[in-house]
Write an enzyme that holds these catalytic residues in place. Sequence first.
Site, short mmCIF file in Angstrom:
data_model
loop_
_atom_site.label_atom_id
_atom_site.label_comp_id
_atom_site.label_asym_id
_atom_site.label_seq_id
_atom_site.Cartn_x
_atom_site.Cartn_y
_atom_site.Cartn_z
N GLY A 196 14.54 10.56 -6.07
CA GLY A 196 15.00 11.52 -4.91
C GLY A 196 16.00 10.69 -3.98
CB ALA A 230 -3.08 -19.00 -0.55
N GLY A 231 -2.00 -15.48 -0.28
CA GLY A 231 -2.25 -14.12 0.64
C GLY A 231 -3.39 -13.45 -0.19
CB VAL A 232 -4.42 -9.80 0.49
CG1 VAL A 232 -5.54 -8.82 0.03
CG2 VAL A 232 -4.65 -10.28 2.09
CD GLU A 291 0.36 -19.88 1.57
OE1 GLU A 291 0.37 -18.84 0.76
OE2 GLU A 291 1.49 -19.95 2.05
CG ASP A 330 3.72 -0.83 1.26
OD1 ASP A 330 2.96 -0.64 2.10
OD2 ASP A 330 3.48 -1.37 0.08
CG LEU A 350 -3.07 -3.05 4.72
CD1 LEU A 350 -3.85 -3.13 5.96
CD2 LEU A 350 -3.80 -3.60 3.45
CG HIS A 385 -6.48 1.57 4.86
ND1 HIS A 385 -6.43 0.47 3.66
CD2 HIS A 385 -6.23 0.77 5.93
CE1 HIS A 385 -6.48 -0.69 4.35
NE2 HIS A 385 -6.52 -0.43 5.69
CG HIS A 443 -35.05 -4.18 8.87
ND1 HIS A 443 -34.48 -5.42 8.98
CD2 HIS A 443 -36.32 -4.41 8.27
CE1 HIS A 443 -35.34 -6.62 8.55
NE2 HIS A 443 -36.36 -5.78 8.12
C1 LIG Z 1 -2.10 -5.80 -6.88
C2 LIG Z 1 -2.24 -5.13 -5.65
C3 LIG Z 1 -3.35 -4.88 -4.79
C4 LIG Z 1 -3.41 -4.19 -3.66
N1 LIG Z 1 -4.70 -3.69 -3.21
C5 LIG Z 1 -4.84 -2.98 -1.88
C6 LIG Z 1 -6.01 -2.78 -1.38
O1 LIG Z 1 -6.86 -3.29 -1.86
N2 LIG Z 1 -6.04 -2.07 -0.35
C7 LIG Z 1 -4.80 -1.47 0.36
O2 LIG Z 1 -4.96 -1.17 1.31
N3 LIG Z 1 -3.62 -2.11 -0.21
C8 LIG Z 1 -3.61 -2.74 -1.49
N4 LIG Z 1 -2.34 -2.82 -1.91
C9 LIG Z 1 -0.99 -2.29 -1.27
C10 LIG Z 1 -0.98 -1.02 -1.55
O3 LIG Z 1 -0.88 -0.72 -2.77
C11 LIG Z 1 0.15 -0.34 -0.69
O4 LIG Z 1 0.14 -0.71 0.61
C12 LIG Z 1 0.50 1.22 -0.88
O5 LIG Z 1 0.45 1.48 -2.22
C13 LIG Z 1 1.63 1.60 0.02
O6 LIG Z 1 1.69 3.26 -0.22
P1 LIG Z 1 3.09 3.99 0.00
O7 LIG Z 1 3.03 5.16 -0.23
O8 LIG Z 1 3.77 3.40 0.97
O9 LIG Z 1 4.02 3.37 -1.45
P2 LIG Z 1 3.70 2.95 -3.06
O10 LIG Z 1 2.15 3.12 -3.21
O11 LIG Z 1 4.49 2.09 -3.46
O12 LIG Z 1 4.17 4.39 -3.51
C14 LIG Z 1 5.61 4.79 -3.60
C15 LIG Z 1 6.10 5.76 -4.44
O13 LIG Z 1 7.36 6.20 -4.32
C16 LIG Z 1 8.12 6.31 -5.56
N5 LIG Z 1 9.41 6.17 -5.35
C17 LIG Z 1 10.20 5.41 -4.60
N6 LIG Z 1 11.51 5.71 -4.58
C18 LIG Z 1 11.60 6.79 -5.11
C19 LIG Z 1 12.55 7.80 -5.33
N7 LIG Z 1 13.79 7.55 -4.97
N8 LIG Z 1 12.39 8.90 -5.76
C20 LIG Z 1 11.24 9.31 -6.19
N9 LIG Z 1 10.06 8.47 -6.13
C21 LIG Z 1 10.44 7.34 -5.67
C22 LIG Z 1 7.49 5.21 -6.31
O14 LIG Z 1 7.67 5.37 -7.81
C23 LIG Z 1 6.02 5.12 -5.85
O15 LIG Z 1 5.11 5.88 -6.70
C24 LIG Z 1 -2.27 -3.56 -3.22
C25 LIG Z 1 -1.14 -3.89 -3.90
C26 LIG Z 1 -0.96 -4.71 -4.93
C27 LIG Z 1 0.44 -4.79 -5.62
#
Ligand SMILES: Cc1cc2nc3c(=O)[nH]c(=O)nc-3n(C[C@H](O)[C@H](O)[C@H](O)COP(=O)(O)OP(=O)(O)OC[C@H]3O[C@@H](n4cnc5c(N)ncnc54)[C@H](O)[C@@H]3O)c2cc1C
Length: 478
Positions: A122, A189-191, A211, A319, A326, A328, A451
């Site tokens: 998109g 050394a991040g999450v 790190e 993000d 995150l 949530h 408890h």
């Molecule tokens: C290894 C790892 C572990 C993680 N663990 C955690 C955790 O435990 N808890 C937590 O809260 N967060 C965690 N995160 C972070 C979390 O995954 C992200 O913060 C979250 O996915 C962000 O959500 P979002 O919807 O903003 O983006 P995303 O999940 O990145 O989704 C974006 C979507 O948009 C789509 N997209 C992008 N551009 C276009 C376009 N032009 N047209 C159509 N589709 C498009 C992409 O394909 C993707 O599917 C982790 C991340 C990683 C890499």
Amino acid sequence: MADKFDVIVIGAGPGGYVAAIRAAQMGLKTACVEKWIGKDGKVAHGGTCLNVGCIPSKALLEASHKFVEAKHDFDDMGIQASDVQMDVKKMVARKDKIVKNLTGGISGLFKANGVTAIEGTGKVVAKDQVEVTDLDGKASTYQASNIVIAAGSVPVEIPPTPMTDDLIVDSTGALEFQEAPKRLGVIGAGVIGLELGSVWNRLGSEVTVLEALDSFLPMVDTAIAKETQKLLKKQGLDIKLNARVTGSEVKGKEVVVKYEDSEGEQTVTFDKLIVCVGRRPYTKGVVADGLGVELDQRGFIHVDDQCRTSVPGVYAIGDCVRGPMLAHKASEEGVMVADIIAGHKAQMNYDAIPSVIYTYPEVAWVGMTEQDAKAAGIKVKTGSFPFAASGRAMANNATEGQAKVIADAETDRVLGMHIVGQHAGEMIAQGVIAMEFGSSAEDLALTCYAHPTMSEAVHEAALAVDGHAIHMANRKKR
Ligand SMILES: Cc1cc2nc3c(=O)[nH]c(=O)nc-3n(C[C@H](O)[C@H](O)[C@H](O)COP(=O)(O)OP(=O)(O)OC[C@H]3O[C@@H](n4cnc5c(N)ncnc54)[C@H](O)[C@@H]3O)c2cc1C
């Protein structure tokens, strides 16, 4: 011109799919565009979180933790489990099955809520138009009264360690190893680095974490960060702080990494290297040039507190905008934006977003650290309680860690909660709720906790804020 919608969401990660479902529930005609291709070659919903992030990493963390428990910890509890073996391929296959179930589940939720799923890439071409290029390269334009950009983020790459097919990988590659590398390097050394380092350390890799910063988990309360560092070290993670990677060279099946620390240039050799130095917004090309949607220098879409971009009717969440990366947080922004579009009043409390590191034990926090509060000139009082003094923690064989409550010294209002311990990620919800409701430490202290539970440590920490913990000696007030 194809169909007209009230809302088109670009991206079906936890920000986008939640926004789309909520908008449809609010009676708005909604579509969600997604381009992610899953392992089966078909479009997969769920974004980074479900496909290569939160969920697959937790599947491997849980399996690897159970392996360690069975191999090393059961004996203490009087259980003999001799000859415990791991099957990494099976663990990875289980992880893939969970991902497929969940991503398929989102498609089901779209159908159930009446969200139109559009496959393709998109692009916002006008303030009320989205162009979608499908998998065959055919472009269609859709009309939308409101557009929500939820394009997410991708891993940051750094020049000293360019990715290779299978030796130098990012977090996605690190979820696909089919066996534990003997010597594993992790940059960062991040999450994410600590979680992935933990998985492979538990499955037998010698893990070195490099790190660049000289402090460990600076976003976590210092007392909790120190204890976490000690616990991870005990498990065998070699965490080198102040170690700035300057170069790498692939030699056959090994990676030689150069880094600088306080003693000068060092060299270390790994069988695999994971680069986990952060993520960057994935916003390039998602908005047509000249439309007026402002991006900052790092590529984040500029939004106000309610996720409005600089163009009316165009919102951005998750993000790809400011704030913690995150799942949530992305989802809550999705709900807020859908509610605003539906004409409701909605806002988010950015001060009460919890964070969790799913190592063992888990590290979880919400709100201010003691050092943040002091830096902001706020007088605080704190209470801590060690799990070593908890009956349930003893029964669980989980006496490591502590819970800490930070309260305003004048008003007693809870400003933060920080926990390292088993199930810290579950317990932190108490701190979030306390902060959301503007509770005082006394409110928590006067609450009746079941408890024996691990959560009683939070209760005792809240009691300790005013020197009234029951199950430990209280600190003398100075
Ligand atoms: C290894 C790892 C572990 C993680 N663990 C955690 C955790 O435990 N808890 C937590 O809260 N967060 C965690 N995160 C972070 C979390 O995954 C992200 O913060 C979250 O996915 C962000 O959500 P979002 O919807 O903003 O983006 P995303 O999940 O990145 O989704 C974006 C979507 O948009 C789509 N997209 C992008 N551009 C276009 C376009 N032009 N047209 C159509 N589709 C498009 C992409 O394909 C993707 O599917 C982790 C991340 C990683 C890499």
